[in-house]
Design a protein around this motif. Structure first.
Motif, PDB file in Angstrom:
ATOM      1  N   GLY A 247     -26.126  25.211  39.802  1.00  0.00           N
ATOM      2  CA  GLY A 247     -27.397  24.559  38.936  1.00  0.00           C
ATOM      3  C   GLY A 247     -28.385  25.614  38.853  1.00  0.00           C
ATOM      4  N   ASP A 248     -29.622  25.515  39.306  1.00  0.00           N
ATOM      5  CA  ASP A 248     -30.649  26.532  39.081  1.00  0.00           C
ATOM      6  C   ASP A 248     -30.684  27.512  40.110  1.00  0.00           C
ATOM      7  OD1 ASP A 248     -31.633  25.173  36.924  1.00  0.00           O
ATOM      8  OD2 ASP A 248     -33.073  23.931  37.981  1.00  0.00           O
ATOM      9  N   LEU A 249     -29.966  27.094  41.305  1.00  0.00           N
ATOM     10  CA  LEU A 249     -29.953  28.262  42.354  1.00  0.00           C
ATOM     11  C   LEU A 249     -28.972  29.268  42.281  1.00  0.00           C
ATOM     12  CD1 LEU A 249     -30.584  27.393  45.992  1.00  0.00           C
ATOM     13  CD2 LEU A 249     -28.458  28.197  45.659  1.00  0.00           C
ATOM     14  N   VAL A 250     -29.556  30.428  42.355  1.00  0.00           N
ATOM     15  CA  VAL A 250     -28.633  31.612  42.337  1.00  0.00           C
ATOM     16  C   VAL A 250     -28.303  31.974  43.717  1.00  0.00           C
ATOM     17  CG1 VAL A 250     -28.143  33.828  41.614  1.00  0.00           C
ATOM     18  CG2 VAL A 250     -29.746  32.354  40.244  1.00  0.00           C
ATOM     19  N   ALA A 251     -26.897  31.478  44.252  1.00  0.00           N
ATOM     20  CA  ALA A 251     -26.748  31.762  45.778  1.00  0.00           C
ATOM     21  C   ALA A 251     -26.185  33.191  45.792  1.00  0.00           C
ATOM     22  CB  ALA A 251     -25.611  30.835  46.086  1.00  0.00           C
ATOM     23  N   VAL A 252     -25.675  33.717  44.681  1.00  0.00           N
ATOM     24  CA  VAL A 252     -25.096  35.304  44.963  1.00  0.00           C
ATOM     25  C   VAL A 252     -25.657  36.001  43.649  1.00  0.00           C
ATOM     26  CG1 VAL A 252     -23.189  36.898  45.061  1.00  0.00           C
ATOM     27  CG2 VAL A 252     -23.366  34.968  46.467  1.00  0.00           C
ATOM     28  N   ASP A 253     -26.367  37.025  43.597  1.00  0.00           N
ATOM     29  CA  ASP A 253     -27.122  37.560  42.561  1.00  0.00           C
ATOM     30  C   ASP A 253     -26.576  39.062  42.331  1.00  0.00           C
ATOM     31  OD1 ASP A 253     -28.763  38.078  40.560  1.00  0.00           O
ATOM     32  OD2 ASP A 253     -30.665  37.549  41.582  1.00  0.00           O
ATOM     33  N   GLY A 254     -25.701  39.481  41.573  1.00  0.00           N
ATOM     34  CA  GLY A 254     -25.287  40.546  41.269  1.00  0.00           C
ATOM     35  C   GLY A 254     -24.826  41.647  42.430  1.00  0.00           C
ATOM     36  N   VAL A 255     -24.031  41.174  43.256  1.00  0.00           N
ATOM     37  CA  VAL A 255     -23.392  41.666  44.504  1.00  0.00           C
ATOM     38  C   VAL A 255     -22.451  42.788  44.054  1.00  0.00           C
ATOM     39  CG1 VAL A 255     -22.211  41.602  46.788  1.00  0.00           C
ATOM     40  CG2 VAL A 255     -24.261  40.123  46.275  1.00  0.00           C
TER      41      VAL A 255
ATOM     42  N   LEU B 232     -21.933  48.653  55.986  1.00  0.00           N
ATOM     43  CA  LEU B 232     -22.722  47.508  55.834  1.00  0.00           C
ATOM     44  C   LEU B 232     -23.021  47.145  54.748  1.00  0.00           C
ATOM     45  CD1 LEU B 232     -24.783  47.463  59.210  1.00  0.00           C
ATOM     46  CD2 LEU B 232     -23.198  45.448  58.356  1.00  0.00           C
ATOM     47  N   GLY B 233     -23.515  45.932  54.160  1.00  0.00           N
ATOM     48  CA  GLY B 233     -24.159  45.624  53.114  1.00  0.00           C
ATOM     49  C   GLY B 233     -25.397  44.552  53.749  1.00  0.00           C
ATOM     50  N   ILE B 234     -26.446  44.757  53.330  1.00  0.00           N
ATOM     51  CA  ILE B 234     -27.395  43.785  54.024  1.00  0.00           C
ATOM     52  C   ILE B 234     -27.913  43.091  52.730  1.00  0.00           C
ATOM     53  CG2 ILE B 234     -29.777  43.500  55.020  1.00  0.00           C
ATOM     54  CD1 ILE B 234     -29.580  46.088  56.455  1.00  0.00           C
ATOM     55  N   ILE B 235     -27.616  41.591  53.113  1.00  0.00           N
ATOM     56  CA  ILE B 235     -27.759  40.663  51.987  1.00  0.00           C
ATOM     57  C   ILE B 235     -28.831  39.698  52.385  1.00  0.00           C
ATOM     58  CG2 ILE B 235     -26.266  39.162  53.118  1.00  0.00           C
ATOM     59  CD1 ILE B 235     -25.232  38.478  50.060  1.00  0.00           C
ATOM     60  N   ASP B 236     -29.718  39.548  51.526  1.00  0.00           N
ATOM     61  CA  ASP B 236     -30.775  38.474  51.218  1.00  0.00           C
ATOM     62  C   ASP B 236     -31.338  37.735  50.153  1.00  0.00           C
ATOM     63  OD1 ASP B 236     -32.843  36.970  53.120  1.00  0.00           O
ATOM     64  OD2 ASP B 236     -34.318  38.405  52.020  1.00  0.00           O
ATOM     65  N   GLY B 237     -31.148  36.535  50.033  1.00  0.00           N
ATOM     66  CA  GLY B 237     -31.408  35.766  48.960  1.00  0.00           C
ATOM     67  C   GLY B 237     -30.549  36.278  47.970  1.00  0.00           C
ATOM     68  N   GLY B 238     -29.311  36.125  48.328  1.00  0.00           N
ATOM     69  CA  GLY B 238     -28.108  36.305  47.154  1.00  0.00           C
ATOM     70  C   GLY B 238     -27.929  37.818  46.710  1.00  0.00           C
TER      71      GLY B 238
END
Ligand SMILES: Nc1ncnc2c1ncn2[C@@H]1O[C@H](COP(=O)(O)OP(=O)(O)O)[C@@H](O)[C@H]1O
Ligand SMILES: [Mg+2]
Lengths: 309, 418
Positions: free
Chosen positions: A12-20, A202-208
């Motif tokens: 929906g409106d939530l972007v769970a993963v953003d351009g990873v 490692l990848g550090i992920i936050d807010g997608g």
């Protein structure tokens, strides 16, 4: 072995993963480190073909997980964050079913089930229904179900959450063995120490979003030689920022009414002068913590918050 | 395909490990069957379908009067009972002489014991000369006693207040208005339950002798058996669809979907297991019907085949509800909401023969009612091959459409939502 490009997943409106975007290689452990809700499981879901990406592409051994879904899944092993076991069936019945799902049959399957049960230390409980297992035993069986068919790519989603220390040590060992055997391992976690000790990259992920990516050495290099200084007390954020503006070689990571975080090289030697500046700005410092360069300080620098909240 | 078979095997194994759920799914319809059997009074016992019960009331309390009233209240011929109050001596003598179906003795202190939730014994002497009616009395009484228990649970407080207003000598002197109010409430509650289960089935009783007169060879039980069986299959199908939520909540559905197999194969496997189970139950019911109840069922293998395919159909009719609902609770609620009217209308609680014409017409057009009619035609040997072949074809076609719908939902939104 795993190639993720511009992966995006919206609910929906939530972007769970953003351009990873990242790639993971055979024989190595790629870590995805981030707090709860960062988008780790969603990323794993897109990799395993369970979730359909909103945009971007995921390839496993060169095969697109959407376009060539069944072929891509052949080489994939998945250990989901939630347990995925039949409670009424025994450990070996669970394994036999999931092995069968990867077309293992007959004697080969039986031998492999016995071997994996031995590896995860459940050989003596093989015939017992899973519902009588402890949390740690279920976690180990959950892992066994994911590696039974000797996948070339292994996706592990927080496999050590809520587990007893012994099972945890054993599991970490097993993950290392997988990578040593040539498997490409993707490992998500929100435990800093686990990521530091286990992962090659490692990848550090936050807010997608993937906010930092590289080998452990590269990531440490990004923090530079700067220590992280965490000051708790009573502050006037505006005045603190203004006063610190002129100080050389210093970054204000965060400044609010109760907490100020600074990144400075050689912090211990500069404490007295910094305190002088802060006192001038009306600050009342009650507690000081100094952190040496680490993933933790990198995470705080990048996001302005601590990993475990 | 082989993954489907593996999945079917896995499911059958799981169901065998969980006999309690299985028994529950089978037990509900059997309990309802018991009630209905009780109501229409056991097949072709033509002559005396009303049991004459002699009642000795040693308690003389509000409750014992109520019990007596409940048994005798519909003297007009609705309930297959009539109660007659007698004293102990007369009762014993008459039952020994074979006069009456049963003798019920309500002991002194009965009401108090019930209200205090203490154990108490109702004595029932059955007339050995009568085969079915005394058994009916026993079952009805069991039900009534349970009823009294639940009524007490519901109306316990007012009942207690009445009892406590009794003077020491035990004579019953509660204010009439209050008693009237309470008995109206209780009667309403009981009647509501009664209306749900009894009246149409009892009208049916009246019809039995006529049907037997002009329909030689077709036993009433043979007509009723498919209803019973379908109710069982419906409950079983309902229970089996709930297993999809188990698969979802324990994460195994998602694991299955990341293996290199299609969602359709997984669904097919679960469906095959369901059909195998349904066929097994159907076969057992047929054997039981023939051996234990002496029903003359015809074309048994064909009937089992039909009920198995119809069972798959019922699963596929109920499954979309489970897959669309937002939670397991909602799914079960919705499932029951759909299932109950279908069972009522579809000839399972009471046969079409006992319904008003318009209702039977609607009922025969429900999916289960339609499948039931075909099954009846098979077991009574009145089917014709071409129309049955068309029915099979139609059923399989509808199954295929429903299957596609369920696959789409199962592999998509149902598995993915948090
Ligand atoms: N099925 C879903 N529907 C809506 N939002 C979801 C769903 N799954 C996850 N989310 C949201 O997406 C974000 C990322 O979740 P997730 O990938 O599970 O994070 P992590 O595994 O890192 O804890 C969270 O904000 C979560 O609430
Ligand atoms: Mg997660």
């Amino acid at each position: 072995m795993i190639e993720v490009e511009g992966l995006r997943k919206e609910y929906g409106d939530l972007v769970a993963v953003d351009g990873v975007s990242f790639t993971a290689e055979a024989g190595a452990i790629y870590g995805l480190l981030g707090p709860n809700g960062a988008g780790k499981s969603t990323t794993i879901g897109c990799l395993s073909g369970l979730l359909e990406p909103t945009a971007g592409s995921v390839r496993v051994l060169g095969r697109d997980v959407v376009g060539e879904a069944l072929a891509a899944r052949e080489s994939l092993g998945v250990v989901p964050q939630e347990l995925a076991l039949y409670e009424d069936l025994s450990a070996s019945e669970n394994l036999a079913y999931w092995g069968g799902a990867y077309r293992m049959r007959g004697g080969e399957l039986r031998a492999r089930v016995a071997q994996v049960l031995e590896e995860v230390g459940l050989a003596d409980r093989a015939k017992e229904p899973v519902k009588r297992f402890s949390g740690g035993m279920k976690r180990r069986l959950n892992f066994a179900c994911g590696v039974l068919h000797r996948p070339q790519v292994l996706l592990l989603d927080e496999p050590t959450v809520g587990i007893d220390p012994q099972s945890r040590v054993r599991l970490i060992e097993l993950v290392r063995e997988q990578a040593a055997g040539g498997t490409c391992v993707l490992y998500t976690t929100h435990y800093m120490e686990e990521a530091e000790s286990l992962c090659d990259r490692l990848g550090i992920i936050d807010g997608g979003k993937l906010i930092a990516e590289g080998t452990l050495a590269e990531l440490r290099g990004k923090v530079g030689e700067r220590d992280l200084l965490r000051l708790a007390g009573v502050f006037d954020p505006e005045r603190v920022r203004a006063a610190l503006e002129g100080v050389e070689d210093l970054d204000v990571v965060q400044a609010d009414a109760e907490l100020v975080m600074l990144a400075v090289p050689g912090a211990s030697k500069r404490l007295p002068s910094l305190f002088a500046v802060l006192t001038e700005a009306g600050a009342d410092v009650r507690e000081t913590t100094m952190t040496q360069p680490s993933l933790e300080s990198l995470f705080i620098e990048l996001t302005g918050k601590e990993l475990r909240e | 395909m082989s993954f489907a078979l593996l999945t079917a095997k896995k499911d059958l194994r799981r169901h065998m490990r969980d006999p309690v759920s299985l028994l529950l799914w089978l037990g509900i319809p059997l309990a309802i069957a018991g009630l209905i059997r009780l109501a229409f009074g056991g097949g072709g016992d033509g002559a005396g379908l009303r049991a004459h019960v002699l009642v000795v009331d040693l308690d003389q309390s509000f409750l014992s009067q109520f019990l007596l009233g409940a048994m005798g209240q519909q003297q007009g011929g609705e309930l297959p009972f009539e109660a007659e109050a007698v004293d102990l001596e007369e009762g014993r003598r008459r039952i020994d002489d074979g006069d009456g179906s049963a003798l019920l003795i309500i002991p002194e202190g009965f009401a108090e014991a019930v209200l205090e939730e203490q154990a108490c014994t109702l004595e029932l002497v059955k007339n050995p000369a009568q085969r079915i009616l005394p058994g009916m009395v026993e079952e009805a009484l069991t039900m009534l006693v349970d009823g009294v228990y639940y009524v007490h649970r519901t109306f316990g407080e007012p009942l207690r207040s009445i009892l406590e207003s009794e003077p020491a000598d035990g004579a019953f002197t509660a204010p009439n208005a209050e008693v009237a109010r309470i008995s109206v409430e209780i009667n309403e509650a009981i009647e509501n339950i009664g209306e749900l289960i009894f009246p149409p089935a009892i009208e049916l009783v009246v019809e039995v002798p006529e049907e037997e007169d002009d329909g030689p060879g077709i036993d009433f039980g043979v007509l009723f058996f498919p209803s019973m069986l379908f109710m069982t299959l419906f409950f079983l199908a309902g229970g089996l669809t709930e297993d999809f939520w188990v698969e979802r909540t324990q994460g195994t559905l998602r694991r299955a979907l990341v293996t290199p197999n299609r969602a359709a194969a997984f669904l097919l496997g679960k469906l095959l297991a369901a059909v195998a189970l349904i066929a097994l139950v159907s076969a057992a019911a047929h054997v039981l019907g023939q051996l234990a109840f002496g029903l003359e069922l015809q074309n048994v293998p064909l009937a089992i085949l039909w009920s198995a395919v119809a069972g798959a159909f019922l699963v596929l009719v109920l499954l979309p509800i489970q897959l669309i609902a937002s939670s397991q609770r909602a799914a079960n609620l919705l499932g029951n909401l759909v299932m109950m009217p279908l069972l009522m209308l579809g000839g399972s609680f009471f046969p079409f023969e006992a319904m008003p014409d318009w209702m039977a017409a609607v009922g025969k057009r429900t999916p289960n009612g339609w499948a039931l009619e075909q099954l009846k035609a098979i077991t009574t040997g009145t089917y014709d091959v071409p129309s049955l072949a068309v029915a099979f074809g139609g059923l399989l076609a509808v199954c295929a459409v429903l299957f596609a719908l369920c696959t789409w939902r199962l592999g998509g939104a149902f598995a993915r939502s948090a």
